[in-house]
Structures are given as C-alpha cells and as structure tokens.
Design an enzyme around this catalytic site. Sequence first.
Site, PDB file in Angstrom:
ATOM      1  N   HIS A  38      42.351 -44.791 -71.373  1.00 25.50           N
ATOM      2  CA  HIS A  38      41.777 -45.923 -70.625  1.00 25.50           C
ATOM      3  C   HIS A  38      42.810 -47.038 -70.377  1.00 25.50           C
ATOM      4  CE1 HIS A  38      39.185 -49.139 -69.325  1.00 25.50           C
ATOM      5  NE2 HIS A  38      39.422 -49.821 -70.418  1.00 25.50           N
ATOM      6  N   HIS A  64      45.079 -54.333 -73.482  1.00 27.69           N
ATOM      7  CA  HIS A  64      43.918 -55.201 -73.273  1.00 27.69           C
ATOM      8  C   HIS A  64      42.753 -54.975 -74.228  1.00 27.69           C
ATOM      9  CE1 HIS A  64      42.088 -51.911 -70.832  1.00 27.69           C
ATOM     10  NE2 HIS A  64      40.949 -52.531 -71.046  1.00 27.69           N
ATOM     11  N   ASP A  65      42.631 -53.777 -74.816  1.00 27.69           N
ATOM     12  CA  ASP A  65      41.515 -53.537 -75.747  1.00 27.69           C
ATOM     13  C   ASP A  65      41.965 -53.517 -77.215  1.00 27.69           C
ATOM     14  OD1 ASP A  65      39.204 -53.488 -74.194  1.00 27.69           O
ATOM     15  OD2 ASP A  65      39.441 -51.373 -73.643  1.00 27.69           O
ATOM     16  N   GLU A  68      40.223 -56.474 -79.125  1.00 27.42           N
ATOM     17  CA  GLU A  68      38.753 -56.327 -79.106  1.00 27.42           C
ATOM     18  C   GLU A  68      38.284 -55.130 -79.935  1.00 27.42           C
ATOM     19  OE1 GLU A  68      36.908 -57.177 -75.248  1.00 27.42           O
ATOM     20  OE2 GLU A  68      35.639 -55.425 -75.570  1.00 27.42           O
ATOM     21  N   ASP A  69      39.040 -54.051 -79.914  1.00 25.22           N
ATOM     22  CA  ASP A  69      38.518 -52.784 -80.464  1.00 25.22           C
ATOM     23  C   ASP A  69      39.317 -52.193 -81.624  1.00 25.22           C
ATOM     24  OD1 ASP A  69      36.442 -52.829 -78.642  1.00 25.22           O
ATOM     25  OD2 ASP A  69      37.520 -51.668 -77.135  1.00 25.22           O
ATOM     26  N   ASP A 125      40.291 -52.984 -65.005  1.00 25.60           N
ATOM     27  CA  ASP A 125      39.441 -52.509 -66.106  1.00 25.60           C
ATOM     28  C   ASP A 125      38.063 -52.112 -65.570  1.00 25.60           C
ATOM     29  OD1 ASP A 125      38.570 -52.029 -68.733  1.00 25.60           O
ATOM     30  OD2 ASP A 125      38.115 -54.132 -69.136  1.00 25.60           O
TER      31      ASP A 125
END
Length: 180
Positions: A38, A64-65, A68-69, A125
């Site tokens: 992704h 980018h994630d 967050e993840d 995204d």
Amino acid sequence: MSDSLDVLGILLKCANFAAVKHSGQRRKDPEKTPYINHPIGVAYILTDEGSVRDPAVIMAAILHDTVEDTDTTLDEIKKEFGSNVANIVAEVTDDKSLPYDERKRLQIVHAPTSSKEAKLVKLADKLYNLRDLEKATPEGWSQERVKQYFIWASKVVEGLRGTNRQIENSLDEIFSRHVL
Ligand SMILES: Nc1nc2c(ncn2[C@@H]2O[C@H](COP(=O)(O)OP(=O)(O)O)[C@@H](OP(=O)(O)OP(=O)(O)O)[C@H]2O)c(=O)[nH]1
C-alpha cells in the site's frame, strides 16, 4: 549525479524502514496482500500518475502509515528523515485514540487547511484505497460500509481539490460510479 544518488539512497532507506515497520501486517483483501504494497503503491501513484517529483512528498507517502499503524513515533521519523518529512507524516496521521467516527470527521475538517504536500499524500492514499475497494470487499465489511466509505472519501477529497489534476480526475471517475 551525486544528488540523484542521494535521493535514491534516501528513498530506499524509507522503503526499507517502512517494510521493516509493516512486516507481518496484511491488507484486508482476500489474498491478505502484504501491507507494504500500500505505501509503496501510494508513492508510485504520486510519481507515475501525479508526476510529483518532490522527494519529501514521496518519502512521506512511503512512511504515511508507519506512525498510525506501527510502533513508529514522529520523533523517530524526524531523526531518520528530517522535520520536513515528519511534519507531512504528522498531517496525514489519524489519532487512533479517538473514536472511529471522530477520526473520520476530523479528516473531512482538516483536509482543506492541510499543506499542499499532505494533500498530495492524502489524494494518492484515497485513490489507492478506493481502487482496492472496487477490486474487493475488505474482510468483515458489509456492502453498506463500502458504500459509506465511498461517500466519506468523496467528502475528504472535496477539501483536497486544486492540488493535482491527474489524481483528482482519477478519483472523480471512481466517484462517478459510486457517489450520486
Ligand atoms: N480499501 C481497502 N482498505 C484497506 C485494505 N486493507 C487495509 N485497508 C485500510 O483500511 C483503512 C480503511 O478502513 P477503515 O475501517 O475505514 O479505517 P481505520 O483503519 O482507520 O479503522 C484504510 O486505512 P487508512 O490508511 O487509514 O485510510 P483512510 O481510511 O483513513 O483513508 C486502508 O488503508 C483493503 O484491502 N482495502
């Protein structure tokens, strides 16, 4: 020559960092695609379809994630990749301690006042995720949830417009099929 080698080196450092951080994570499609596909795909949309050449934007897309993840912190991103990239990542990171509906609402609210760099990452995204949604229903999602995601994404994208014509055109094509 050495400048382009520096950019290549730092982009591969990003890709390696994200791959290590997301290792073991999977997408929610039936094939359980490795999650790293992704962020790499989001970065590729920016270069290939959006003609984006700003290395900070591409780096932020790859990363980018991670905050967050995964267990990654913004301080870590700042230390490894600089404050410019860390600031973009911060802008595109949801606060997972907030309830789901509030997180989704804040994305709509914050979109119009985001930096151009963050808007680019957000647009790519959304395009990646909506293309995935057209291909397969994520595990555990009802058809109603899929429908609501298209509607919600169109509201976020409203606030990101005027940033990249190619990517916005591709998003509009998708919305024309799913959002009245
Ligand atoms: N369409 C799709 N999405 C998948 C898949 N696997 C994982 N995802 C991720 O799921 C998120 C969307 O699911 P939600 O339930 O709405 O979001 P949540 O992760 O914030 O709870 C997206 O995260 P996100 O990066 O936070 O994006 P966004 O929803 O904030 O735009 C997307 O990247 C898949 O197979 N298809």
